[in-house]
Design a protein around this motif. Structure first.
Motif, PDB file in Angstrom:
ATOM      1  N   ALA A 178       0.830  -1.203   0.000  1.00  0.00           N
ATOM      2  CA  ALA A 178       0.000   0.000   0.000  1.00  0.00           C
ATOM      3  C   ALA A 178       0.862   1.249   0.000  1.00  0.00           C
ATOM      4  CB  ALA A 178      -0.936   0.002   1.209  1.00  0.00           C
ATOM      5  N   SER A 233      -0.362   8.332  10.041  1.00  0.00           N
ATOM      6  CA  SER A 233      -0.935   7.365  10.983  1.00  0.00           C
ATOM      7  C   SER A 233      -0.645   7.667  12.446  1.00  0.00           C
ATOM      8  CB  SER A 233      -0.410   5.960  10.664  1.00  0.00           C
ATOM      9  OG  SER A 233       0.984   5.870  10.950  1.00  0.00           O
ATOM     10  N   ARG A 274      -3.921   1.222   8.870  1.00  0.00           N
ATOM     11  CA  ARG A 274      -4.978   0.880   7.906  1.00  0.00           C
ATOM     12  C   ARG A 274      -5.865   2.101   7.630  1.00  0.00           C
ATOM     13  NH1 ARG A 274      -8.191  -4.486   6.909  1.00  0.00           N
ATOM     14  NH2 ARG A 274      -9.752  -3.691   5.483  1.00  0.00           N
ATOM     15  N   LYS A 275      -6.247   2.825   8.677  1.00  0.00           N
ATOM     16  CA  LYS A 275      -7.096   4.005   8.521  1.00  0.00           C
ATOM     17  C   LYS A 275      -6.406   5.061   7.645  1.00  0.00           C
ATOM     18  CE  LYS A 275      -9.624   7.434  11.221  1.00  0.00           C
ATOM     19  NZ  LYS A 275      -9.940   7.915  12.567  1.00  0.00           N
ATOM     20  N   PHE A 306      -4.105   4.526   5.298  1.00  0.00           N
ATOM     21  CA  PHE A 306      -4.104   4.044   3.917  1.00  0.00           C
ATOM     22  C   PHE A 306      -5.482   4.181   3.286  1.00  0.00           C
ATOM     23  CE2 PHE A 306      -0.295   1.086   4.770  1.00  0.00           C
ATOM     24  CZ  PHE A 306       0.595   1.963   4.179  1.00  0.00           C
ATOM     25  N   GLU A 307      -6.528   3.806   4.001  1.00  0.00           N
ATOM     26  CA  GLU A 307      -7.875   3.889   3.449  1.00  0.00           C
ATOM     27  C   GLU A 307      -8.274   5.340   3.179  1.00  0.00           C
ATOM     28  OE1 GLU A 307      -9.848  -0.225   5.146  1.00  0.00           O
ATOM     29  OE2 GLU A 307      -9.998   1.571   6.400  1.00  0.00           O
ATOM     30  N   ALA A 308      -7.879   6.241   4.051  1.00  0.00           N
ATOM     31  CA  ALA A 308      -8.175   7.665   3.835  1.00  0.00           C
ATOM     32  C   ALA A 308      -7.478   8.195   2.586  1.00  0.00           C
ATOM     33  CB  ALA A 308      -7.750   8.476   5.058  1.00  0.00           C
ATOM     34  N   VAL A 321      -6.589   3.664  -0.557  1.00  0.00           N
ATOM     35  CA  VAL A 321      -6.233   2.251  -0.688  1.00  0.00           C
ATOM     36  C   VAL A 321      -7.402   1.397  -0.214  1.00  0.00           C
ATOM     37  CG1 VAL A 321      -4.684   0.425   0.143  1.00  0.00           C
ATOM     38  CG2 VAL A 321      -3.768   2.674  -0.427  1.00  0.00           C
ATOM     39  N   GLU A 322      -7.704   0.355  -0.981  1.00  0.00           N
ATOM     40  CA  GLU A 322      -8.754  -0.590  -0.620  1.00  0.00           C
ATOM     41  C   GLU A 322      -8.098  -1.933  -0.327  1.00  0.00           C
ATOM     42  OE1 GLU A 322     -12.838  -2.475  -2.555  1.00  0.00           O
ATOM     43  OE2 GLU A 322     -11.642  -1.082  -3.711  1.00  0.00           O
ATOM     44  N   PHE A 323      -8.401  -2.521   0.815  1.00  0.00           N
ATOM     45  CA  PHE A 323      -7.855  -3.821   1.185  1.00  0.00           C
ATOM     46  C   PHE A 323      -8.755  -4.915   0.634  1.00  0.00           C
ATOM     47  CE2 PHE A 323      -5.754  -0.957   3.980  1.00  0.00           C
ATOM     48  CZ  PHE A 323      -4.502  -1.514   4.185  1.00  0.00           C
ATOM     49  N   VAL A 341      -4.074  -5.433  -1.971  1.00  0.00           N
ATOM     50  CA  VAL A 341      -4.566  -4.055  -1.939  1.00  0.00           C
ATOM     51  C   VAL A 341      -4.707  -3.544  -3.361  1.00  0.00           C
ATOM     52  CG1 VAL A 341      -3.547  -3.501   0.315  1.00  0.00           C
ATOM     53  CG2 VAL A 341      -2.254  -3.038  -1.756  1.00  0.00           C
ATOM     54  N   ARG A 377      -8.729   2.493  -4.650  1.00  0.00           N
ATOM     55  CA  ARG A 377     -10.169   2.614  -4.785  1.00  0.00           C
ATOM     56  C   ARG A 377     -10.473   3.420  -6.041  1.00  0.00           C
ATOM     57  NH1 ARG A 377     -11.212   4.381   0.214  1.00  0.00           N
ATOM     58  NH2 ARG A 377     -10.680   6.507  -0.366  1.00  0.00           N
TER      59      ARG A 377
END
Length: 72
Positions: A2, A17, A45-46, A48-50, A53-55, A65, A68
């Motif tokens: 990621a 993070s 993880r939060k 990366f998602e922000a 990135v989609e897991f 990954v 998005r």
């Protein structure tokens, strides 16, 4: 993986993070799921998602990954 998608340095991930660079490096050197404090894993993880990135869960082909899709 990621971090590579985002072209983030360890410092970039640390800033996004709140997890120390030393902890991030130690986690990346581990094979499999790193042994770390749950809060650190959740914070990374939060971040990366922000950033988009989609897991992907393991579905027979292995977990991974991807970025998005951006909505027009």
């Amino acid at each position: 993986m990621a971090r590579g998608y985002l072209r983030w340095s360890v410092k970039d991930l640390q800033e996004a993070s709140g997890v120390s660079g030393t902890t991030i490096k130690r986690m990346e050197e581990t094979d499999g799921v790193p042994k770390s404090i749950t809060d650190n894993l959740a914070a990374i993880r939060k971040a990366f998602e922000a950033a988009g990135v989609e897991f992907i869960p393991e579905n027979g082909g292995g977990a991974g990954v991807r970025m998005r899709e951006r909505k027009p």
